[in-house]
Design a protein around this motif. Structure first.
Motif, PDB file in Angstrom:
ATOM      1  N   VAL A   1      -5.606  44.059  47.442  1.00  0.00           N
ATOM      2  CA  VAL A   1      -6.308  43.102  46.581  1.00  0.00           C
ATOM      3  C   VAL A   1      -7.190  42.190  47.426  1.00  0.00           C
TER       4      VAL A   1
ATOM      5  N   LEU B   1      -5.749  44.755  39.822  1.00  0.00           N
ATOM      6  CA  LEU B   1      -5.580  46.104  40.349  1.00  0.00           C
ATOM      7  C   LEU B   1      -4.314  46.741  39.807  1.00  0.00           C
TER       8      LEU B   1
ATOM      9  N   ILE C   1      -9.531  49.193  38.888  1.00  0.00           N
ATOM     10  CA  ILE C   1      -9.877  47.884  39.439  1.00  0.00           C
ATOM     11  C   ILE C   1     -10.673  47.177  38.341  1.00  0.00           C
TER      12      ILE C   1
END
Length: 175
Positions: free
Chosen positions: A7, A31, A36
């Motif tokens: 991340v 995520l 995403i």
């Protein structure tokens, strides 16, 4: 721990790649295994205090649509790069005026086994017209639980992150 680093890498990559004028501050990066999601905060339209809720809502909707159309080509380009680099689909959304609107999202099939009593719940939702199918009914149930348990789910996610950190700090049992 690995997910936290991923991340962080995603946030850094998108911060370097996205035009600064698109969003107020840094976008939120969400995520999971397949996707995403990039959600940026838009500046709310400057309206007077005497504006009705209908006009305010229409102005927000218009601003979201304008942003979506004006940035579409560039968002697609950035998404293709990210998808190649990170091996996950990219979804886009914006937050403005207390509302979040997703432009694109990935729908992923999920297999589950349900007992008859659980299937009857889904069938009742379909029969009542709440959902078009068992799949829609199950998605509706998941959204409902998510809406009403945000705090609990956030605490659970924090606990899982803590477990990941403790595991990473422990001895390497594979050596």
């Amino acid at each position: 721990m690995e997910k936290d680093k991923t991340v962080e890498k995603l946030r850094g990559w998108f911060s370097g790649r996205l035009p600064r004028e698109w969003f107020e501050g840094e976008p939120e990066i969400v995520l999971d295994r397949e996707e995403i999601a990039v959600v940026g905060r838009l500046r709310a339209p400057a309206l007077g205090d005497d504006v009705s809720e209908v006009e305010r809502s229409a102005a927000l909707e218009g601003g979201i649509l304008r942003f979506r159309e004006e940035t579409r080509e560039r968002r697609v380009e950035i998404a293709l790069e990210a998808e190649h680099l990170f091996r996950r689909k990219v979804s886009w959304g914006v937050a403005v005026g207390g509302e979040t609107v997703m432009f694109t999202t990935l729908s992923v099939p999920v297999m589950t086994r349900l007992r008859q009593s659980e299937r009857r719940v889904l069938d009742t939702l379909v029969a009542a017209g709440v959902a078009r199918s068992r799949s829609d009914a199950l998605a509706w149930c998941v959204r409902l639980v998510g809406d009403h348990t945000d705090t609990w789910l956030a605490d659970l996610r924090d606990a899982l992150r803590h477990v990941d950190r403790v595991r990473a700090a422990g001895p390497d049992v594979n050596s």
